[in-house]
Scaffold this motif. Structure first.
Motif, PDB file in Angstrom:
ATOM      1  N   ASP A 381       0.827  -1.218   0.000  1.00  0.00           N
ATOM      2  CA  ASP A 381       0.000   0.000   0.000  1.00  0.00           C
ATOM      3  C   ASP A 381       0.857   1.262   0.000  1.00  0.00           C
ATOM      4  O   ASP A 381       0.496   2.272  -0.623  1.00  0.00           O
ATOM      5  CB  ASP A 381      -0.942  -0.010   1.211  1.00  0.00           C
ATOM      6  CG  ASP A 381      -2.013  -1.081   1.101  1.00  0.00           C
ATOM      7  OD1 ASP A 381      -2.439  -1.388  -0.022  1.00  0.00           O
ATOM      8  OD2 ASP A 381      -2.432  -1.619   2.145  1.00  0.00           O
ATOM      9  N   ALA A 382       1.998   1.189   0.687  1.00  0.00           N
ATOM     10  CA  ALA A 382       2.885   2.354   0.712  1.00  0.00           C
ATOM     11  C   ALA A 382       3.492   2.619  -0.668  1.00  0.00           C
ATOM     12  O   ALA A 382       3.646   3.777  -1.077  1.00  0.00           O
ATOM     13  CB  ALA A 382       3.995   2.142   1.743  1.00  0.00           C
ATOM     14  N   GLU A 383       3.842   1.558  -1.379  1.00  0.00           N
ATOM     15  CA  GLU A 383       4.395   1.725  -2.730  1.00  0.00           C
ATOM     16  C   GLU A 383       3.368   2.362  -3.666  1.00  0.00           C
ATOM     17  O   GLU A 383       3.696   3.229  -4.476  1.00  0.00           O
ATOM     18  CB  GLU A 383       4.839   0.362  -3.284  1.00  0.00           C
ATOM     19  CG  GLU A 383       6.008  -0.276  -2.544  1.00  0.00           C
ATOM     20  CD  GLU A 383       7.333   0.353  -2.882  1.00  0.00           C
ATOM     21  OE1 GLU A 383       7.383   1.273  -3.720  1.00  0.00           O
ATOM     22  OE2 GLU A 383       8.339  -0.078  -2.297  1.00  0.00           O
ATOM     23  N   VAL A 384       2.115   1.937  -3.558  1.00  0.00           N
ATOM     24  CA  VAL A 384       1.057   2.512  -4.393  1.00  0.00           C
ATOM     25  C   VAL A 384       0.855   3.989  -4.045  1.00  0.00           C
ATOM     26  O   VAL A 384       0.683   4.839  -4.920  1.00  0.00           O
ATOM     27  CB  VAL A 384      -0.254   1.718  -4.222  1.00  0.00           C
ATOM     28  CG1 VAL A 384      -1.408   2.403  -4.958  1.00  0.00           C
ATOM     29  CG2 VAL A 384      -0.084   0.295  -4.730  1.00  0.00           C
ATOM     30  N   LYS A 385       0.899   4.290  -2.732  1.00  0.00           N
ATOM     31  CA  LYS A 385       0.720   5.677  -2.311  1.00  0.00           C
ATOM     32  C   LYS A 385       1.861   6.552  -2.839  1.00  0.00           C
ATOM     33  O   LYS A 385       1.627   7.663  -3.340  1.00  0.00           O
ATOM     34  CB  LYS A 385       0.678   5.733  -0.771  1.00  0.00           C
ATOM     35  CG  LYS A 385       0.581   7.138  -0.190  1.00  0.00           C
ATOM     36  CD  LYS A 385      -0.750   7.787  -0.508  1.00  0.00           C
ATOM     37  CE  LYS A 385      -0.869   9.159   0.113  1.00  0.00           C
ATOM     38  NZ  LYS A 385      -0.872   9.114   1.586  1.00  0.00           N
ATOM     39  N   ALA A 387       3.843   5.992  -5.429  1.00  0.00           N
ATOM     40  CA  ALA A 387       3.898   6.063  -6.895  1.00  0.00           C
ATOM     41  C   ALA A 387       2.737   6.833  -7.494  1.00  0.00           C
ATOM     42  O   ALA A 387       2.910   7.588  -8.462  1.00  0.00           O
ATOM     43  CB  ALA A 387       3.943   4.648  -7.475  1.00  0.00           C
ATOM     44  N   PHE A 388       1.527   6.676  -6.922  1.00  0.00           N
ATOM     45  CA  PHE A 388       0.334   7.224  -7.568  1.00  0.00           C
ATOM     46  C   PHE A 388      -0.461   8.193  -6.694  1.00  0.00           C
ATOM     47  O   PHE A 388      -1.472   8.733  -7.135  1.00  0.00           O
ATOM     48  CB  PHE A 388      -0.587   6.071  -7.999  1.00  0.00           C
ATOM     49  CG  PHE A 388       0.094   5.035  -8.841  1.00  0.00           C
ATOM     50  CD1 PHE A 388       0.631   5.349 -10.078  1.00  0.00           C
ATOM     51  CD2 PHE A 388       0.232   3.735  -8.389  1.00  0.00           C
ATOM     52  CE1 PHE A 388       1.271   4.398 -10.855  1.00  0.00           C
ATOM     53  CE2 PHE A 388       0.869   2.765  -9.144  1.00  0.00           C
ATOM     54  CZ  PHE A 388       1.396   3.105 -10.392  1.00  0.00           C
ATOM     55  N   GLY A 389      -0.029   8.388  -5.433  1.00  0.00           N
ATOM     56  CA  GLY A 389      -0.738   9.307  -4.557  1.00  0.00           C
ATOM     57  C   GLY A 389      -2.099   8.813  -4.131  1.00  0.00           C
ATOM     58  O   GLY A 389      -2.966   9.615  -3.768  1.00  0.00           O
ATOM     59  N   LEU A 390      -2.304   7.493  -4.154  1.00  0.00           N
ATOM     60  CA  LEU A 390      -3.606   6.912  -3.813  1.00  0.00           C
ATOM     61  C   LEU A 390      -3.531   6.175  -2.488  1.00  0.00           C
ATOM     62  O   LEU A 390      -2.579   5.415  -2.231  1.00  0.00           O
ATOM     63  CB  LEU A 390      -4.059   5.933  -4.897  1.00  0.00           C
ATOM     64  CG  LEU A 390      -4.365   6.528  -6.269  1.00  0.00           C
ATOM     65  CD1 LEU A 390      -4.607   5.413  -7.282  1.00  0.00           C
ATOM     66  CD2 LEU A 390      -5.575   7.451  -6.203  1.00  0.00           C
ATOM     67  N   ALA A 391      -4.536   6.368  -1.641  1.00  0.00           N
ATOM     68  CA  ALA A 391      -4.634   5.618  -0.394  1.00  0.00           C
ATOM     69  C   ALA A 391      -5.342   4.299  -0.676  1.00  0.00           C
ATOM     70  O   ALA A 391      -6.441   4.286  -1.246  1.00  0.00           O
ATOM     71  CB  ALA A 391      -5.407   6.418   0.656  1.00  0.00           C
ATOM     72  N   THR A 392      -4.706   3.193  -0.312  1.00  0.00           N
ATOM     73  CA  THR A 392      -5.283   1.875  -0.538  1.00  0.00           C
ATOM     74  C   THR A 392      -5.166   1.036   0.725  1.00  0.00           C
ATOM     75  O   THR A 392      -4.330   1.299   1.591  1.00  0.00           O
ATOM     76  CB  THR A 392      -4.576   1.133  -1.699  1.00  0.00           C
ATOM     77  OG1 THR A 392      -3.185   0.974  -1.384  1.00  0.00           O
ATOM     78  CG2 THR A 392      -4.718   1.893  -3.002  1.00  0.00           C
ATOM     79  N   VAL A 406      -9.466   0.956  -2.999  1.00  0.00           N
ATOM     80  CA  VAL A 406      -8.819   2.168  -3.516  1.00  0.00           C
ATOM     81  C   VAL A 406      -9.694   3.363  -3.163  1.00  0.00           C
ATOM     82  O   VAL A 406     -10.844   3.449  -3.596  1.00  0.00           O
ATOM     83  CB  VAL A 406      -8.617   2.088  -5.045  1.00  0.00           C
ATOM     84  CG1 VAL A 406      -7.866   3.315  -5.542  1.00  0.00           C
ATOM     85  CG2 VAL A 406      -7.871   0.811  -5.417  1.00  0.00           C
ATOM     86  N   GLU A 407      -9.137   4.286  -2.382  1.00  0.00           N
ATOM     87  CA  GLU A 407      -9.924   5.433  -1.922  1.00  0.00           C
ATOM     88  C   GLU A 407     -10.108   6.432  -3.065  1.00  0.00           C
ATOM     89  O   GLU A 407      -9.147   6.831  -3.720  1.00  0.00           O
ATOM     90  CB  GLU A 407      -9.226   6.103  -0.739  1.00  0.00           C
ATOM     91  CG  GLU A 407     -10.072   7.141  -0.031  1.00  0.00           C
ATOM     92  CD  GLU A 407      -9.441   7.588   1.271  1.00  0.00           C
ATOM     93  OE1 GLU A 407      -9.997   7.297   2.344  1.00  0.00           O
ATOM     94  OE2 GLU A 407      -8.372   8.231   1.216  1.00  0.00           O
ATOM     95  N   GLY A 408     -11.366   6.830  -3.292  1.00  0.00           N
ATOM     96  CA  GLY A 408     -11.651   7.800  -4.335  1.00  0.00           C
ATOM     97  C   GLY A 408     -12.441   7.190  -5.470  1.00  0.00           C
ATOM     98  O   GLY A 408     -11.875   6.476  -6.308  1.00  0.00           O
TER      99      GLY A 408
END
Length: 460
Positions: A381-385, A387-392, A406-408
């Motif tokens: 989840d930290a890698e996704v945040k 790389a893409f600014g997304l909270a997962t 995926v938040e949003g």
């Protein structure tokens, strides 16, 4: 009188002390604060009928709440803060578990008839712990003497002194906010408080209004600050503190981009008083990470030590002679946090070391085995945040699949699916992406893992 009381009393006699405690409606100076607290202490003791009652305070974040905190410190009382905006069921279950002698809320002071009064326990602050993140109420009592041993070192780590102006938007029922107020009070800093949802959603605007120099919040508030209209941060804001969750280098850089010169990343738990490690980063520093997590420092704040235990699967432990003695009520959902003797708590957080720097990588129970290797779901989840600014929030299904919330709702999941292989290993790619308007969170900003796990299970 406990030593913390003497420290708080001494603030009003310090040269050039201009400390002010203020909310949107009222303000009080150091002398007025101590006087009001003494008056309230007498009223609480009289209502309870015992000299050192356990007090439940259910007031919004305000000068009145700070007066109640100082009254407990000066009177060597025990105090627990209950968020009046929380769900009624939560407040009721907390009070049932706490067994206070007296309750202070917006209607006044009332004694509580109980055959299981805790007024004989050592006095201090009862912190609400999320334990393994979620579940029923869990409270740990930190003595005023232990807090007194912490606050000067906590203030030094946050670069606090009598010239500082602290902005606070989190309720005192959350241990991070309580630590903030205690170190600021002990340092003689001014405090500006706001329980307004608008200020909580727009922390930079609040800081600008009160000309704050310091702020410490969970990392998710960086998203809110970055989304505020206008360029940059208030000119007075010089330090952004982070705590309560892992901080990424991307998040720290966004704080620097707002014009804040310094980020202090703190690490600790509700079970151990304050924070037990802190790392300072200044704009322009090379921000090294491990699995997307920024460092938490070298593991020392006063008499508190954070260490990495290879014999316990690289778990972080906190040691101090000032630790609380265990849970006053409740217990964690899982195996951790767990006391080992009187001076060590196993946190349940996985860690890493690079040179002398420690890193917190997330909860120990968030690793799953896939394709003969382990996947750290917090790191994913930290890698996704980053790389893409997304909270997962990614959860494993009983069949071994991975479901990522995926938040949003406006996120283009098809595009995200195509881009994920550029940052994640093949064995850690989620099998299912599920959009959610907002990830379920606890009041302290952490993801409510129990609720998120249920959402993921239902989606899978």
């Amino acid at each position: 009188m406990n030593p913390l009381a003497e420290r708080i009393r001494s603030v009003r006699t310090r040269p050039r002390s201009q400390a002010v405690i203020a909310d949107r409606r009222t303000s009080v100076g150091a002398d007025g604060l101590v006087g009001a607290a003494e008056e309230l202490r007498l009223a609480l003791v009289a209502a309870a009928g015992v000299p050192r009652p356990l007090v439940a305070v259910s007031l919004p974040l305000s000068t009145d709440a700070v007066v109640a905190l100082v009254a407990a410190i000066l009177g060597d009382l025990s105090v627990c803060f209950v968020d009046p905006s929380a769900a009624e069921e939560h407040r009721r279950s907390l009070l049932q578990a706490l067994h206070p002698d007296v309750v202070l809320d917006r209607s006044g002071i009332r004694a509580v008839a109980s055959s299981t009064s805790r007024s004989g326990v050592e006095a201090g602050y009862v912190a609400m712990s999320s334990g393994s993140t979620g579940g029923g109420p869990k409270g740990v009592l930190s003595s005023w003497a232990g807090i007194d041993a912490f606050v000067p070192h906590g203030a030094a780590a946050l670069d606090l002194d009598a010239s500082s102006v602290w902005a606070e938007v989190s309720h005192l029922s959350y241990d991070l906010a309580m630590t903030n107020l205690l170190v600021a009070l002990a340092a003689g800093s001014s405090l500006h408080l706001s329980g307004s949802l608008g200020d909580r959603l727009r922390p930079l605007g609040f800081c600008a209004r009160v000309e704050a120099t310091h702020l410490r919040l969970a990392p998710r508030f960086i998203d809110l600050a970055a989304n505020e209209r206008g360029a940059g941060s208030p000119r007075t804001l010089r330090l952004w503190g982070s705590g309560g969750d892992r901080l990424s280098a991307a998040d720290a850089q966004r704080v620097f981009d707002l014009g804040v010169a310094t980020v202090v990343n703190t690490y600790g738990t509700s079970e151990t008083i304050g924070f037990a490690s802190a790392a300072r980063f200044d704009a322009g520093d090379d921000l090294q990470t491990v699995h997307g997590a920024l460092g938490i420092g070298r593991g020392a704040v006063g008499a508190w030590r954070t260490s990495l235990l290879p014999e316990a699967a690289d778990m972080l432990a906190i040691e101090s002679p000032h630790l609380p003695g265990g849970y006053l009520f409740g217990s964690p959902n899982g195996e951790f946090p767990r006391w080992e003797g009187s001076e060590r708590v196993l946190t349940g957080d996985l860690g890493a070391r690079r040179g002398e720097e420690l890193f917190c990588l997330g909860r120990a129970g968030r690793r799953v085995k896939r394709s003969a290797s382990f996947v750290d779901l917090d790191a994913l989840d930290a890698e996704v945040k980053q790389a893409f600014g997304l909270a997962t929030f990614t959860a494993a299904t009983p069949e071994g699949g991975l479901v990522s919330l995926v938040e949003g709702p406006s996120t283009d999941l098809g595009d995200l699916r195509r881009r994920l292989p550029t940052v994640l290993r093949p064995d850690s790619l989620p099998d299912l992406l599920v959009p959610v308007a907002q990830l379920p969170r606890l009041g302290n900003g952490k993801i409510d893992q129990a609720a998120a796990q249920l959402l993921a299970a239902n989606a899978g």
